[in-house]
Write a protein that holds these residues in place. Structure first.
Motif, short mmCIF file in Angstrom:
data_model
loop_
_atom_site.label_atom_id
_atom_site.label_comp_id
_atom_site.label_asym_id
_atom_site.label_seq_id
_atom_site.Cartn_x
_atom_site.Cartn_y
_atom_site.Cartn_z
N ASN A 186 36.97 31.73 51.30
CA ASN A 186 37.40 30.95 50.12
C ASN A 186 38.92 30.89 49.98
O ASN A 186 39.46 29.96 49.39
CB ASN A 186 36.76 31.50 48.84
N TYR A 187 39.60 31.92 50.51
CA TYR A 187 41.06 31.91 50.59
C TYR A 187 41.44 32.32 52.01
O TYR A 187 41.99 33.39 52.22
CB TYR A 187 41.67 32.91 49.60
N GLU A 191 44.33 35.14 51.07
CA GLU A 191 43.83 36.51 50.97
C GLU A 191 44.05 37.27 52.28
O GLU A 191 44.28 38.47 52.28
CB GLU A 191 42.34 36.51 50.63
N ARG A 317 35.01 31.99 44.02
CA ARG A 317 36.13 32.94 43.92
C ARG A 317 35.54 34.29 43.59
O ARG A 317 34.61 34.37 42.78
CB ARG A 317 37.11 32.53 42.82
N CYS A 318 36.09 35.35 44.22
CA CYS A 318 35.54 36.67 43.89
C CYS A 318 35.77 36.95 42.41
O CYS A 318 35.00 37.66 41.78
CB CYS A 318 36.14 37.75 44.78
N THR A 319 36.83 36.38 41.84
CA THR A 319 37.15 36.62 40.43
C THR A 319 36.44 35.67 39.47
O THR A 319 36.66 35.75 38.26
CB THR A 319 38.67 36.46 40.22
N ARG A 476 43.11 36.77 39.85
CA ARG A 476 43.88 37.76 40.60
C ARG A 476 45.34 37.79 40.17
O ARG A 476 45.95 38.84 40.06
CB ARG A 476 43.79 37.44 42.09
O1 G3H Z 1 38.31 35.31 45.77
C1 G3H Z 1 39.01 36.12 45.14
C2 G3H Z 1 40.44 35.83 44.91
O2 G3H Z 1 41.26 36.96 45.05
C3 G3H Z 1 40.64 35.25 43.58
O3 G3H Z 1 41.93 34.93 43.37
O4 G3H Z 1 41.73 34.65 40.92
O5 G3H Z 1 43.69 33.80 42.16
O6 G3H Z 1 41.47 32.69 42.41
P1 G3H Z 1 42.23 33.95 42.15
#
Ligand code: G3H
Length: 539
Positions: A186-187, A191, A317-319, A476
């Motif tokens: 996803n990144y 990431e 997104r994990c977040t 994040r």
């Molecule tokens: O997928 C996880 C990412 O670290 C989320 O980052 O909250 O900036 O989209 P973000």
């Protein structure tokens, strides 16, 4: 909805010229020991989530192919990294910090030249919209610049000697060894680089394996990697994890395992390493971040934040906010406004101006999401929004699911996609219990205005998750803030500042403070006989 789906995928001439795909790229090169080597063996096809309309209907576009390296070839990359590290005696781990920074600056400059190529591939390979793809690229460059700044600051502080209880000491951060860096799809740029760059700049050598999607977009950076770092310092491999990464871990030669993915995969790989105490792990893993809407709340703000929190990049997104608990006093109004807002989100291709909803890169994902909806509906939930859960190719229109309860899979599983499960609650204790019992502990969001309630919940949740967001979605950034998680959600803390620490170890040179030792140390410094024992620092 049918009209939206019919109009979704373009024919080739409907695509703006700048973003039209070129001929499929057959990538055979991989980077080992400062050389771009050609892989003569099998290749993996790279399939875009975007289909193209033609006279034969809508077909997913094949963007090209990437090498499926075997275990021996992956091990040759690891051996190159091991040689470049040379048990900590190699050129790279012993280089002065200022010189390592120069190499990273050179890479950053070369990387900047590839912005358009990388952004285009972010759109075609993973369906990220243009605005977010550009943001991912720029945020990564900023991260590198900030990392350089943070290292200079760290170096300034480490250039001093300390005197404690008659012991003179200098403490510097030294590298850990060979790092294996793997990022998520996803990144695939950002990431991965938030571990790769700190690992490199601290003096480790690296084997980097790109994510499962977003692989071709690393290709434009291979030459920059090759030209900016000494041979063996950065090696880039491709292929199935099972054939490549397993062999690297089983070799016992990896010192740092930097991985963003599922906790199951991380656990399997860690188990393969025969020297568990040698291995440091830096892991960003699964999450099921809840958004909690309290009775006293600014509903418009909660709806806006919940929607972007749940659906930015289609919820991948994990977040992302992956479950919403809404107080029964507010739930009706909340659902009504959320539905209205959701209906305004534009579906389309990544380059479509203002687009929010795009196709999903994981081939099995629409089936998986549909399975979650079927299961939830069998247990009493309904998809509230028109068109929710409808599909076309790799596209899945978001579903607002209500009322969700503990009998449903979506209550527990991380959907990592465009489903918004809403759980009504009357007693906040049931929400607290959800967080306490959860296997995940990354972040959560509280939406409310009552200071006493928010204050109490902050205290309750501060020992459960890594970040509590008040009246804001989970995220994040800013990258200078700590990013971590408890339980199955992470190991270690990342931020610009913390990443330099997780890829290094504080090392102390100490001596009794007497005249002879003072003179010895002074001479080493004056004659510049050590890189470690030195009072030089970088402005
Ligand atoms: O997928 C996880 C990412 O670290 C989320 O980052 O909250 O900036 O989209 P973000």
């Amino acid at each position: 909805m049918n009209a939206v789906l019919d109009a979704l995928f373009p024919s080739i001439d409907e695509i703006p010229e700048a973003w039209r795909p070129g001929q499929p790229q057959e990538q055979r090169e991989y980077l080992v020991d400062g050389e771009l080597r050609q892989w003569p063996g099998a290749l993996a096809a790279v399939r875009s989530p975007i289909s193209l309309k033609s006279a034969d209907g809508e077909q997913p576009l094949i963007l090209g192919s990437t090498p499926l390296l075997d275990a021996d070839t992956a091990l040759s990359a690891l051996d190159a990294a091991v040689r470049a590290y040379d048990n900590g005696r190699g050129t790279w781990p012993t280089l002065r910090v200022a010189e390592r920074i120069q190499h990273v600056e050179q890479f950053l400059q070369r990387m900047g030249e590839q912005r358009t190529a990388v952004v285009k591939l972010l759109m075609w390979e993973i369906g990220k919209n243009l605005k977010d793809a550009e943001k991912e690229f720029d945020r990564t460059c900023d991260y590198i610049t900030d990392t350089i700044g943070a290292l200079k600051e760290l170096d300034r502080r480490s250039s001093r000697f300390e005197l404690e209880q008659g012991t003179l000491g200098q403490i510097r951060r030294a590298p850990l060894g060979v790092a294996l860096c793997m990022g998520p799809y996803n990144y695939p740029l950002n990431e991965t680089f938030t571990t790769l760059i700190p690992a490199l700049i601290m003096g480790n050598t690296v084997v980097f394996k790109p994510a499962k999607f977003g692989v071709l977009l690393i290709r434009p950076l291979l030459e920059a990697f090759r030209d900016s770092f000494p041979p063996g310092v950065i090696n880039v491999i491709y292929g199935r994890g099972h054939d490549t990464v397993s062999a690297l871990m089983a070799s016992g030669k990896v010192d740092v395992f930097a991985f963003i993915g599922t906790h199951k995969a991380a656990a399997e790989l860690k188990k393969l390493h025969p020297r568990p105490h040698r291995l440091r792990a830096v892991l960003g893993l699964d999450a099921k971040n809840p958004g909690i809407v309290l009775p006293d709340v600014d509903l418009d703000n909660a709806v806006d934040e919940a929607l972007t929190g749940a659906l930015s990049f289609n919820g991948q997104r994990c977040t992302a906010l992956k479950i919403l608990f809404v107080h029964e006093q507010q739930v009706e109004a909340f659902l009504e406004r959320l539905q209205a807002k959701l209906a305004t989100l534009k579906a389309g291709m990544p380059w479509t101006p203002g687009v929010a909803l795009t196709p999903l890169p994981e081939p099995g994902k629409p089936d998986y999401l549909e399975g979650l909806l079927t299961d939830a509906c069998a247990h009493g939930a309904r998809v509230l929004n028109e068109g929710g859960g409808q599909r076309r190719g790799a596209f899945f229109y978001p579903a607002l699911l209500y009322p969700v309860n503990a009998a449903m899979r979506v209550y527990h599983e991380e959907q990592f996609g465009p489903i918004i499960p809403v759980v009504p609650y009357g007693d906040i204790q049931s929400v607290i219990d959800y967080v306490l019992d959860s296997d995940y502990g990354q972040q959560l969001s509280l939406f409310g205005n009552d200071p006493a309630t928010i204050g109490r919940l902050v205290d309750t949740f501060a020992n459960q998750v890594g970040r509590i967001n008040i009246n804001a979605q989970c995220q994040r950034g800013p990258d200078t803030y700590p990013f971590n998680g408890r339980k199955n959600s992470a190991e270690g803390t990342l931020s610009v500042h913390d990443a330099l620490r997780v890829f290094s170890i504080r090392t102390l040179v100490a001596t009794r403070f007497n005249a002879a030792n003072k003179q010895l140390v002074s001479e080493i410094i004056r004659n510049r006989q050590s890189n470690f024992l030195s009072t030089d620092y970088i402005f």
